[in-house]
Each structure stands twice: as structure tokens, then as C-alpha cells.
Design a protein around this motif. Structure first.
Motif, PDB file in Angstrom:
ATOM      1  N   VAL A  97       6.302   2.358   1.062  1.00  0.00           N
ATOM      2  CA  VAL A  97       5.662   3.100  -0.021  1.00  0.00           C
ATOM      3  C   VAL A  97       6.593   3.152  -1.223  1.00  0.00           C
ATOM      4  CG1 VAL A  97       4.809   5.376  -0.713  1.00  0.00           C
ATOM      5  CG2 VAL A  97       4.233   4.464   1.541  1.00  0.00           C
ATOM      6  N   SER A 101       2.108   4.483  -5.223  1.00  0.00           N
ATOM      7  CA  SER A 101       1.324   3.964  -4.112  1.00  0.00           C
ATOM      8  C   SER A 101       0.206   4.937  -3.747  1.00  0.00           C
ATOM      9  CB  SER A 101       2.206   3.761  -2.874  1.00  0.00           C
ATOM     10  OG  SER A 101       3.082   2.676  -3.025  1.00  0.00           O
ATOM     11  N   VAL A 103      -1.746   6.364  -0.702  1.00  0.00           N
ATOM     12  CA  VAL A 103      -1.418   6.504   0.717  1.00  0.00           C
ATOM     13  C   VAL A 103      -2.412   7.450   1.376  1.00  0.00           C
ATOM     14  CG1 VAL A 103       0.377   7.117   2.386  1.00  0.00           C
ATOM     15  CG2 VAL A 103       1.025   6.181   0.148  1.00  0.00           C
ATOM     16  N   ARG A 165      -8.298   0.053  -2.651  1.00  0.00           N
ATOM     17  CA  ARG A 165      -7.166   0.448  -3.501  1.00  0.00           C
ATOM     18  C   ARG A 165      -6.006   1.066  -2.722  1.00  0.00           C
ATOM     19  NH1 ARG A 165      -8.369   4.750  -6.701  1.00  0.00           N
ATOM     20  NH2 ARG A 165      -6.309   4.395  -7.616  1.00  0.00           N
ATOM     21  N   ASP A 167      -2.787   1.456  -0.554  1.00  0.00           N
ATOM     22  CA  ASP A 167      -1.621   0.631  -0.237  1.00  0.00           C
ATOM     23  C   ASP A 167      -1.197   0.781   1.218  1.00  0.00           C
ATOM     24  OD1 ASP A 167      -0.681  -0.464  -2.971  1.00  0.00           O
ATOM     25  OD2 ASP A 167      -1.003   1.674  -3.356  1.00  0.00           O
ATOM     26  N   VAL A 168      -1.220   2.020   1.715  1.00  0.00           N
ATOM     27  CA  VAL A 168      -0.746   2.282   3.079  1.00  0.00           C
ATOM     28  C   VAL A 168      -1.632   3.334   3.730  1.00  0.00           C
ATOM     29  CG1 VAL A 168       1.140   3.247   4.478  1.00  0.00           C
ATOM     30  CG2 VAL A 168       1.666   1.676   2.598  1.00  0.00           C
ATOM     31  N   LEU A 218      -8.135  -0.866   2.297  1.00  0.00           N
ATOM     32  CA  LEU A 218      -6.824  -1.375   1.921  1.00  0.00           C
ATOM     33  C   LEU A 218      -6.934  -2.440   0.837  1.00  0.00           C
ATOM     34  CD1 LEU A 218      -5.300  -1.704   5.492  1.00  0.00           C
ATOM     35  CD2 LEU A 218      -4.469  -0.152   3.718  1.00  0.00           C
ATOM     36  N   ARG A 219      -5.978  -2.433  -0.080  1.00  0.00           N
ATOM     37  CA  ARG A 219      -5.888  -3.511  -1.071  1.00  0.00           C
ATOM     38  C   ARG A 219      -5.368  -4.751  -0.360  1.00  0.00           C
ATOM     39  NH1 ARG A 219      -0.843  -4.903  -1.794  1.00  0.00           N
ATOM     40  NH2 ARG A 219       0.859  -3.404  -1.637  1.00  0.00           N
ATOM     41  N   GLY A 222      -2.156  -4.652   1.664  1.00  0.00           N
ATOM     42  CA  GLY A 222      -1.944  -3.285   2.123  1.00  0.00           C
ATOM     43  C   GLY A 222      -1.666  -3.230   3.616  1.00  0.00           C
ATOM     44  N   CYS A 223      -1.098  -2.097   4.051  1.00  0.00           N
ATOM     45  CA  CYS A 223      -0.642  -1.979   5.439  1.00  0.00           C
ATOM     46  C   CYS A 223      -1.256  -0.777   6.152  1.00  0.00           C
ATOM     47  CB  CYS A 223       0.881  -1.845   5.488  1.00  0.00           C
ATOM     48  SG  CYS A 223       1.766  -3.346   5.012  1.00  0.00           S
ATOM     49  N   GLN A 263      -0.839  -5.883   8.341  1.00  0.00           N
ATOM     50  CA  GLN A 263      -0.998  -6.134   6.905  1.00  0.00           C
ATOM     51  C   GLN A 263      -2.259  -6.943   6.674  1.00  0.00           C
ATOM     52  OE1 GLN A 263       2.067  -8.563   5.051  1.00  0.00           O
ATOM     53  NE2 GLN A 263       1.832  -7.464   3.120  1.00  0.00           N
TER      54      GLN A 263
END
Length: 264
Positions: A97, A101, A103, A165, A167-168, A218-219, A222-223, A263
Motif C-alpha cells: 500500500v 491507495s 484499500v 479502482r 488497489d488492495v 480490483l484495478r 491490484g492485490c 494479483q
């Protein structure tokens, strides 16, 4: 106005409390006595806290807090207490992160993981979700702003503008097999909500749902991070792989922690 000083209890009081806790079966009676005396604001409050602990209530809600990654996380009665092994999940998420980010702390419980992320990385856009109302109320005391802690079933309560959108996503979903709950310590099985413990027949029901539903949120790149156990990790990895994730496993032997990271 400064807060009032906490009372100073005599050393004999700690010995007395430790003896009571030891007689009740508390393995770390001396350590617990010290924490209770350092938290209580009066003798009456100390007596009430000792009574609650002797009755079997977990130490953390009796104190009203738990230490997690060096932070004091507020804990209410009837809320899942974050385990030490989950600190590894929080640290793994922190490594992925950066500032700004987006989240999601999924199955957030008290919000411990999200709180660590907010304290470690500046200006993240954090949302937290839990289905259990008491957990949501507790997490709103730990995460800011509290209105970003949402009550509902997994991704359902998230605003749709987050689609594609995020990220995590970090998830400490319940992963205890239903038949194993009876083997858990009484502090957990009698005082924590079943919904925060029961992962279904093989313990992976919630994991499967999270992994199956995460990708649209997730983008690209992203994870998704999911805590699991050494016994279940192969099945967790297989579920990630079937979901189209590039997958790796991180472990930390000191706390028997296992995290699967996928991912997009």
C-alpha cells in the motif's frame, strides 16, 4: 483539561489479583494482573474487571483494548479479538500500500488491520466491511472516518464507484472448520460471535466467496491478501489460481502465519 491520573495500587494488590487469576486457571496470571492494575481507574473498577476475567471473559475486552502491531486497538465485548498471527497479514498489506491507495479491510472485525494500515501509510483511501453489527460499532472507534466502516455481506455494501479502482483487498475471513470450533479455547467459542469463527465444513467457505467476487473491484495489478492456515494453504492457493490470480504464499514461522497473495 488533562485526563485524571490513574490510581497507584500497592504491590500487594498485584499479588492478590494474580493469585485470584491463577486460581481461576489463567496461565499468565501475573502478566494479566499487571495489565488490569495499569488499566483500572478505581478499586471498584478493578474488582469488576477481575470478576469478568474469572468468569471466563477474554482479557482483551475486559481491558477494553488489545496491542496489535504496536498499537492499542479498542475491543468491545462480543467482538472477535485479533490474533498475534494476523499482524503478519497487516505487515504484508502495508508492504503493498502507498499513499492514495484504495484499500478494503474485508471481514474487518475490530478494524485492527485497517487501523495499522492507516497508521503506517499516509492518506490511504480505506474502507472496512463486516457483517456483524457489534464488530462494525467497534471498528468505527478504531478507523477514521467511522462512516467508512460498512455493515453488510462482503463486497455488497461497498459503493459501486469503487468497482475496478481498489488497489488492495485484505481479508482475515473466518477459516475454522465448523467441526473444529468445539476444540477452540472457551474464551473464543463462548465469547466471540460464531460468524467470526465458522468457515464452513472445510473452513474455506468465506475465502472462496471473497476470491470469486474480488476481481471486479480490483484495478489491473491490484492485490487480494487472505490469511489462511498451513493445513488449508494448498486449497486456498488452488482457489486463487482458479480465479485467475497470479499467486504467491508468504509465511512467518514465529507466529505460524500464512498469507496467500493474489494479483490481478
Amino acid at each position: 483539561m488533562s485526563a485524571p491520573d490513574l490510581p497507584t495500587f500497592p504491590a500487594s494488590q498485584q499479588k492478590s489479583v494474580a493469585a485470584i487469576l491463577r486460581a481461576a486457571g489463567c496461565v499468565f496470571a501475573e502478566d494479566e494482573a499487571r495489565l488490569l492494575l495499569h488499566t483500572a481507574r478505581s478499586l471498584d473498577e478493578l474488582d469488576a474487571m477481575v470478576d469478568r476475567r474469572v468468569a471466563g471473559e477474554p482479557l482483551e475486552p475486559v481491558l477494553g483494548w488489545v496491542e496489535f502491531c504496536g498499537l492499542r486497538i479498542h475491543i468491545d465485548s462480543g467482538v472477535f479479538v485479533p490474533r498475534r498471527r494476523t499482524e503478519f497479514l497487516a505487515r504484508q498489506a502495508c508492504s503493498l500500500v502507498v499513499s492514495r491507495s484504495v484499500v478494503v479491510d474485508m471481514c474487518c472485525g475490530s478494524g485492527a488491520v485497517g487501523t495499522v494500515l492507516q497508521s503506517t501509510v499516509d492518506a490511504i483511501d480505506l474502507y472496512a466491511v463486516d457483517v456483524e453489527p457489534a464488530a462494525v460499532r467497534c471498528a468505527r472507534r478504531n478507523i477514521t472516518p467511522p462512516e467508512r466502516v460498512l455493515e453488510g455481506d462482503l463486497f455488497e455494501p461497498l459503493p459501486t464507484e469503487l468497482l475496478g479502482r481498489v488497489d488492495v483487498v485484505v481479508a482475515n475471513a473466518p477459516y475454522v472448520p465448523t467441526d473444529s470450533i468445539r476444540l477452540m479455547p472457551p474464551e473464543a467459542r463462548l465469547h466471540e460471535p460464531l460468524v467470526s469463527l465458522d468457515g464452513g465444513t472445510d473452513g474455506l467457505d468465506l475465502q472462496r466467496r471473497i476470491i470469486a467476487d474480488a476481481a471486479p473491484w480490483l484495478r489491473p495489478g491490484g492485490c487480494l491478501l487472505v490469511e489462511t492456515s498451513t493445513e488449508q494453504v494448498e486449497m486456498t492457493v488452488e482457489t486463487f489460481t482458479r480465479g485467475g490470480f497470479l499467486t504467491r504464499v508468504a509465511t512467518y514461522s514465529e507466529t505460524a502465519s500464512t498469507v496467500v497473495i493474489g494479483q490481478c
